[in-house]
Design a protein around this motif. Sequence first.
Motif, PDB file in Angstrom:
ATOM      1  N   VAL A  77       0.719  -1.045   0.423  1.00  0.00           N
ATOM      2  CA  VAL A  77      -0.414   0.078  -0.379  1.00  0.00           C
ATOM      3  C   VAL A  77       0.676   1.261   0.185  1.00  0.00           C
ATOM      4  O   VAL A  77       0.391   2.144   0.195  1.00  0.00           O
ATOM      5  N   LYS A  78       1.769   0.841  -0.743  1.00  0.00           N
ATOM      6  CA  LYS A  78       2.747   2.349  -0.390  1.00  0.00           C
ATOM      7  C   LYS A  78       2.546   3.331  -1.591  1.00  0.00           C
ATOM      8  O   LYS A  78       1.236   3.215  -2.306  1.00  0.00           O
ATOM      9  N   ALA A  79       3.107   4.891  -1.562  1.00  0.00           N
ATOM     10  CA  ALA A  79       2.108   5.901  -2.270  1.00  0.00           C
ATOM     11  C   ALA A  79       0.915   5.885  -2.221  1.00  0.00           C
ATOM     12  O   ALA A  79       0.472   6.115  -3.355  1.00  0.00           O
ATOM     13  N   ALA A 116      -1.423   3.588  -1.592  1.00  0.00           N
ATOM     14  CA  ALA A 116      -2.324   2.508  -1.825  1.00  0.00           C
ATOM     15  C   ALA A 116      -2.225   3.178  -3.184  1.00  0.00           C
ATOM     16  O   ALA A 116      -3.107   2.782  -3.744  1.00  0.00           O
ATOM     17  N   TYR A 117      -1.003   3.237  -4.151  1.00  0.00           N
ATOM     18  CA  TYR A 117      -0.965   3.383  -5.471  1.00  0.00           C
ATOM     19  C   TYR A 117      -1.803   4.017  -6.035  1.00  0.00           C
ATOM     20  O   TYR A 117      -3.050   4.101  -6.819  1.00  0.00           O
ATOM     21  N   GLY A 118      -2.461   5.283  -4.938  1.00  0.00           N
ATOM     22  CA  GLY A 118      -3.192   6.623  -5.509  1.00  0.00           C
ATOM     23  C   GLY A 118      -4.786   6.134  -4.806  1.00  0.00           C
ATOM     24  O   GLY A 118      -5.417   7.915  -4.832  1.00  0.00           O
ATOM     25  N   LEU A 175       8.200  -1.927   6.623  1.00  0.00           N
ATOM     26  CA  LEU A 175       8.914  -0.832   5.916  1.00  0.00           C
ATOM     27  C   LEU A 175       9.985  -1.493   4.711  1.00  0.00           C
ATOM     28  O   LEU A 175      10.671  -2.334   4.994  1.00  0.00           O
ATOM     29  N   LEU A 176       9.288  -1.342   3.697  1.00  0.00           N
ATOM     30  CA  LEU A 176      10.018  -1.596   2.072  1.00  0.00           C
ATOM     31  C   LEU A 176      11.656  -1.655   2.078  1.00  0.00           C
ATOM     32  O   LEU A 176      12.137  -1.940   1.501  1.00  0.00           O
ATOM     33  N   GLU A 177      11.534   0.449   2.625  1.00  0.00           N
ATOM     34  CA  GLU A 177      12.298   0.445   2.280  1.00  0.00           C
ATOM     35  C   GLU A 177      13.811   0.808   4.014  1.00  0.00           C
ATOM     36  O   GLU A 177      14.177   1.390   4.170  1.00  0.00           O
ATOM     37  N   THR A 218      14.493 -10.418  -1.547  1.00  0.00           N
ATOM     38  CA  THR A 218      14.985 -10.372  -2.692  1.00  0.00           C
ATOM     39  C   THR A 218      13.441 -10.554  -3.666  1.00  0.00           C
ATOM     40  O   THR A 218      12.639  -9.351  -2.870  1.00  0.00           O
ATOM     41  N   HIS A 219      14.002  -8.752  -4.329  1.00  0.00           N
ATOM     42  CA  HIS A 219      12.852  -8.042  -5.203  1.00  0.00           C
ATOM     43  C   HIS A 219      13.793  -8.941  -6.372  1.00  0.00           C
ATOM     44  O   HIS A 219      14.316  -8.476  -7.024  1.00  0.00           O
ATOM     45  N   LEU A 220      12.333  -8.620  -7.700  1.00  0.00           N
ATOM     46  CA  LEU A 220      12.694  -9.421  -8.681  1.00  0.00           C
ATOM     47  C   LEU A 220      12.841  -8.265  -9.716  1.00  0.00           C
ATOM     48  O   LEU A 220      12.057  -8.299 -10.084  1.00  0.00           O
ATOM     49  N   SER A 237       8.434 -12.243  -4.180  1.00  0.00           N
ATOM     50  CA  SER A 237       7.294 -12.308  -5.387  1.00  0.00           C
ATOM     51  C   SER A 237       6.639 -10.869  -5.477  1.00  0.00           C
ATOM     52  O   SER A 237       6.295 -10.938  -4.399  1.00  0.00           O
ATOM     53  N   ASN A 238       6.975 -10.029  -6.262  1.00  0.00           N
ATOM     54  CA  ASN A 238       6.304  -9.171  -7.093  1.00  0.00           C
ATOM     55  C   ASN A 238       4.544  -9.891  -6.880  1.00  0.00           C
ATOM     56  O   ASN A 238       4.683 -11.210  -7.515  1.00  0.00           O
ATOM     57  N   SER A 239       3.937  -8.672  -7.719  1.00  0.00           N
ATOM     58  CA  SER A 239       2.137  -8.956  -8.096  1.00  0.00           C
ATOM     59  C   SER A 239       2.973  -9.995  -9.837  1.00  0.00           C
ATOM     60  O   SER A 239       2.381 -10.406  -9.494  1.00  0.00           O
ATOM     61  N   ALA A 240       3.631  -9.850 -10.673  1.00  0.00           N
ATOM     62  CA  ALA A 240       4.523 -10.353 -11.215  1.00  0.00           C
ATOM     63  C   ALA A 240       4.704 -11.723 -11.304  1.00  0.00           C
ATOM     64  O   ALA A 240       4.064 -12.359 -12.128  1.00  0.00           O
ATOM     65  N   VAL A 278       4.177 -13.526   0.287  1.00  0.00           N
ATOM     66  CA  VAL A 278       4.150 -12.830  -1.551  1.00  0.00           C
ATOM     67  C   VAL A 278       4.008 -10.893  -1.216  1.00  0.00           C
ATOM     68  O   VAL A 278       3.093 -10.634  -0.368  1.00  0.00           O
ATOM     69  N   ARG A 279       4.183 -11.012  -2.399  1.00  0.00           N
ATOM     70  CA  ARG A 279       3.912  -9.103  -1.540  1.00  0.00           C
ATOM     71  C   ARG A 279       3.608  -8.576  -3.161  1.00  0.00           C
ATOM     72  O   ARG A 279       4.434  -7.774  -3.615  1.00  0.00           O
ATOM     73  N   PRO A 280       2.410  -8.414  -3.225  1.00  0.00           N
ATOM     74  CA  PRO A 280       1.583  -8.318  -4.102  1.00  0.00           C
ATOM     75  C   PRO A 280       1.156  -6.547  -4.345  1.00  0.00           C
ATOM     76  O   PRO A 280       0.951  -6.090  -3.348  1.00  0.00           O
ATOM     77  N   GLY A 281       1.090  -6.016  -5.100  1.00  0.00           N
ATOM     78  CA  GLY A 281       1.233  -4.391  -5.421  1.00  0.00           C
ATOM     79  C   GLY A 281      -0.091  -4.064  -6.625  1.00  0.00           C
ATOM     80  O   GLY A 281      -1.603  -4.188  -6.339  1.00  0.00           O
ATOM     81  N   ILE A 282       0.619  -4.218  -7.337  1.00  0.00           N
ATOM     82  CA  ILE A 282      -0.322  -3.354  -8.840  1.00  0.00           C
ATOM     83  C   ILE A 282      -1.455  -3.957  -9.016  1.00  0.00           C
ATOM     84  O   ILE A 282      -2.498  -3.864  -9.283  1.00  0.00           O
ATOM     85  N   MET A 283      -1.799  -5.716  -9.030  1.00  0.00           N
ATOM     86  CA  MET A 283      -2.502  -6.287  -9.260  1.00  0.00           C
ATOM     87  C   MET A 283      -3.353  -6.394  -7.969  1.00  0.00           C
ATOM     88  O   MET A 283      -5.168  -5.982  -8.537  1.00  0.00           O
ATOM     89  N   GLY A 323       0.326   1.337 -15.982  1.00  0.00           N
ATOM     90  CA  GLY A 323      -0.695   1.779 -15.523  1.00  0.00           C
ATOM     91  C   GLY A 323      -0.205   2.570 -13.892  1.00  0.00           C
ATOM     92  O   GLY A 323      -0.896   2.778 -12.518  1.00  0.00           O
ATOM     93  N   TYR A 324       0.503   1.603 -12.890  1.00  0.00           N
ATOM     94  CA  TYR A 324       1.177   2.088 -12.033  1.00  0.00           C
ATOM     95  C   TYR A 324       1.282   4.158 -12.178  1.00  0.00           C
ATOM     96  O   TYR A 324       0.995   4.333 -10.758  1.00  0.00           O
ATOM     97  N   GLU A 325       1.537   4.484 -12.909  1.00  0.00           N
ATOM     98  CA  GLU A 325       2.296   6.021 -12.464  1.00  0.00           C
ATOM     99  C   GLU A 325       0.715   6.441 -12.406  1.00  0.00           C
ATOM    100  O   GLU A 325       0.499   7.447 -12.242  1.00  0.00           O
TER     101      GLU A 325
HETATM  102  C1  LIG Z   1       6.306  -1.792  -4.875  1.00  0.00           C
HETATM  103  C2  LIG Z   1       7.109  -3.245  -4.119  1.00  0.00           C
HETATM  104  C3  LIG Z   1       6.338  -4.431  -4.600  1.00  0.00           C
HETATM  105  C4  LIG Z   1       5.019  -4.561  -5.198  1.00  0.00           C
HETATM  106  O1  LIG Z   1       5.092  -4.281  -6.534  1.00  0.00           O
HETATM  107  P1  LIG Z   1       4.335  -4.830  -7.275  1.00  0.00           P
HETATM  108  O2  LIG Z   1       4.666  -4.895  -9.204  1.00  0.00           O
HETATM  109  O3  LIG Z   1       3.447  -3.313  -7.498  1.00  0.00           O
HETATM  110  O4  LIG Z   1       3.321  -5.931  -7.557  1.00  0.00           O
HETATM  111  C5  LIG Z   1       6.564  -5.819  -3.830  1.00  0.00           C
HETATM  112  N1  LIG Z   1       8.203  -5.961  -2.971  1.00  0.00           N
HETATM  113  C6  LIG Z   1       8.229  -4.895  -3.441  1.00  0.00           C
HETATM  114  C7  LIG Z   1       9.899  -4.132  -2.571  1.00  0.00           C
HETATM  115  C8  LIG Z   1       8.403  -3.616  -3.361  1.00  0.00           C
HETATM  116  O5  LIG Z   1       9.175  -2.079  -3.322  1.00  0.00           O
END
Ligand SMILES: *Cc1c(COP(=O)(O)O)cnc(C)c1O
Length: 369
Positions: A34-36, A38-40, A78-80, A158-160, A194-197, A214-219, A353-355
């Motif tokens: 739900v960063k930013a 919650a994506y706006g 906190l992702l950062e 880790t992040h892909l 994992s992110n959404s993709a 898992v860490r879905p955002g955009i989906m 779409g994110y932007e």
């Molecule tokens: C933004 C983010 C995500 C989510 O990415 P989406 O492509 O929106 O699913 C997952 N992990 C990290 C570390 C991120 O910064």
Amino acid sequence: MPRPIEALVYPEALAHNLRRAREHAPDAKIWAVVKANAYGHGIERAFAGLQGADGFALLDLAEAERLRALGWRGPILLLEGCFEARDLELCSRLNLWHVVHHEAQIDWLATHKTTWPHHVYLKMNSGMNRLGFTPAAFRSAWQRLSGLTQVDEITLTTHLSDADGDLNTSRGIAHQLAIFEAATHDLAGERSISNSAATLRFAPKLAEVRGDWVRPGIMLYGSSPDFPHHGLAQWKLQPTMTLRSRLIGTQLLQVGDTVGYGSSFTADRGMRIGIVACGYADGYPRSAPTGTPVLVNGVRTQMVGRVSMDMITVDLTPVPQAYVGTEVTLWGRGPHGELLPIDEVAHAAGTVGYELMCALAPRVPTHVA
Ligand SMILES: *Cc1c(COP(=O)(O)O)cnc(C)c1O
């Protein structure tokens, strides 16, 4: 009457998309990202639809405070991580989990006074080359953290960079997964990759992609991370935001007439156009060219000419009955349920779409539908 533009957010669609993430990774826990804001969509509005998540991941300490104020007692990540040593005080007070991705963050922890040991996410740079310890430095960071009384649990993360691509190409995720696995196989702790993709494309088949979290955002927000390869409907996701407005004027063009700044569009026939109360100051992308899809009274047509600050112009040829006051859908759901995926608008404008959702301007009134 206020200017007619508004955004709608659909909590039920957010909940649906969250269930889709669960179906793809049934044995994993879910961080709803739900960063930013919650994506706006607005943290508060998104929270209404995403309470079924196991935790919420974000970047900004102020957003974490807003979630706690909403009554969320579960995990927040906190992702950062922390930006300076004193951020750890808020982590202790609000019980925030935080990413550790560089040495100084471990130094800060080592001198932090807390009665509650922290849950940290130790991040590896497995090839993205943004945040994280190199594979070679990862083990000693893990050992340092393990020795601190301020830390009780360490999740490995880790992040892909290329989860929207194929598994085994030269930039495929298999390469990053192998690096991560080689450097962590004998380290204790949960895993989160994992992110959404990755959740959509690979999690159902590969247990190591699902991991523990898992860490879905955009989906969750009704946008396909690998558009145009797959669209929203193919992933069975629902749009979570509509941006809509109305016609505030019309013009009749004759052959040779031009439209808007720079006269970038020239009519090659007689035609009617509509003027829409929506421009780049509302978050509509200025880069959207003639041809960008738009719905007028639910009927698909296209933008013509340049996007200006407060207005765009649209071809009314397919909707001859449209007049001042007719509803215009910039993305999301039309007045009779028609769908205009945000990804199609973003693609036409050369972005994602994110932007678009993150750029929704504060001046646009936003409501929960
Ligand atoms: C933004 C983010 C995500 C989510 O990415 P989406 O492509 O929106 O699913 C997952 N992990 C990290 C570390 C991120 O910064």
